[in-house]
Design a protein around this motif. Structure first.
Motif, PDB file in Angstrom:
ATOM      1  N   ARG A  61      17.699 -46.459  58.168  1.00  0.00           N
ATOM      2  CA  ARG A  61      16.259 -46.171  58.248  1.00  0.00           C
ATOM      3  C   ARG A  61      15.548 -47.271  59.050  1.00  0.00           C
ATOM      4  O   ARG A  61      14.621 -47.014  59.806  1.00  0.00           O
ATOM      5  N   THR A 119      20.463 -45.546  53.962  1.00  0.00           N
ATOM      6  CA  THR A 119      19.377 -46.479  53.621  1.00  0.00           C
ATOM      7  C   THR A 119      19.179 -47.554  54.672  1.00  0.00           C
ATOM      8  O   THR A 119      18.055 -47.832  55.087  1.00  0.00           O
ATOM      9  N   THR A 177      12.432 -47.321  62.014  1.00  0.00           N
ATOM     10  CA  THR A 177      11.157 -48.020  61.832  1.00  0.00           C
ATOM     11  C   THR A 177      10.974 -49.113  62.883  1.00  0.00           C
ATOM     12  O   THR A 177       9.869 -49.309  63.385  1.00  0.00           O
ATOM     13  N   THR A 197      18.363 -40.800  61.855  1.00  0.00           N
ATOM     14  CA  THR A 197      19.077 -41.835  61.116  1.00  0.00           C
ATOM     15  C   THR A 197      19.539 -41.280  59.784  1.00  0.00           C
ATOM     16  O   THR A 197      18.907 -40.384  59.202  1.00  0.00           O
ATOM     17  N   SER A 256      18.352 -38.782  54.003  1.00  0.00           N
ATOM     18  CA  SER A 256      19.157 -39.480  53.005  1.00  0.00           C
ATOM     19  C   SER A 256      20.315 -38.607  52.528  1.00  0.00           C
ATOM     20  O   SER A 256      21.167 -39.077  51.789  1.00  0.00           O
ATOM     21  N   HIS A 309      14.510 -39.378  59.549  1.00  0.00           N
ATOM     22  CA  HIS A 309      15.470 -40.027  58.669  1.00  0.00           C
ATOM     23  C   HIS A 309      15.896 -39.045  57.589  1.00  0.00           C
ATOM     24  O   HIS A 309      15.069 -38.317  57.049  1.00  0.00           O
TER      25      HIS A 309
END
Length: 108
Positions: free
Chosen positions: A48, A45, A52, A42, A68, A66
């Motif tokens: 994410r 923001t 999960t 992923t 960023s 994940h």
């Protein structure tokens, strides 16, 4: 339909969902948990939450990564992409996922 080898999903934020944003990202995560995906990456923001939620619904945590930053995403992809890998890349236009597609094409 997905290939017979390794199957990777690379998913960025879905930005145009408005108040449906949280639910929309959760629905994608739940859907992925029920399918034969070898790895989930992923980016962004909001994205994410896809990972999960997939984990909450039984997808192995060890297969979710994940990032960023795009640079980190590409570094991680380089480690797992091999011959015969099927890759789905999807995200809102403002996530510029075409840059990741271009990166993957250069790897081939």
């Amino acid at each position: 339909n997905i290939g017979q080898g390794r199957n990777i999903a690379v998913l960025g934020n879905m930005s145009e969902l408005g108040r449906y944003s949280i639910t929309g990202h959760q629905e994608v995560g739940k859907h992925l948990a029920d399918h034969r995906i070898s790895g989930l990456f992923t980016y962004g923001t909001k994205a994410r939450r896809i990972g999960t939620t997939a984990v909450v619904h039984g997808y192995p945590r060890s297969r979710v990564q994940h990032s960023s930053s795009r640079k980190r995403l590409h570094r991680r992809l380089r480690k797992v992409i091999g011959r015969g890998t099927t890759i789905l890349v999807k995200g809102s236009h403002d996530q510029h996922m075409h840059k990741t597609v271009r990166f993957l094409k250069r790897m081939g």
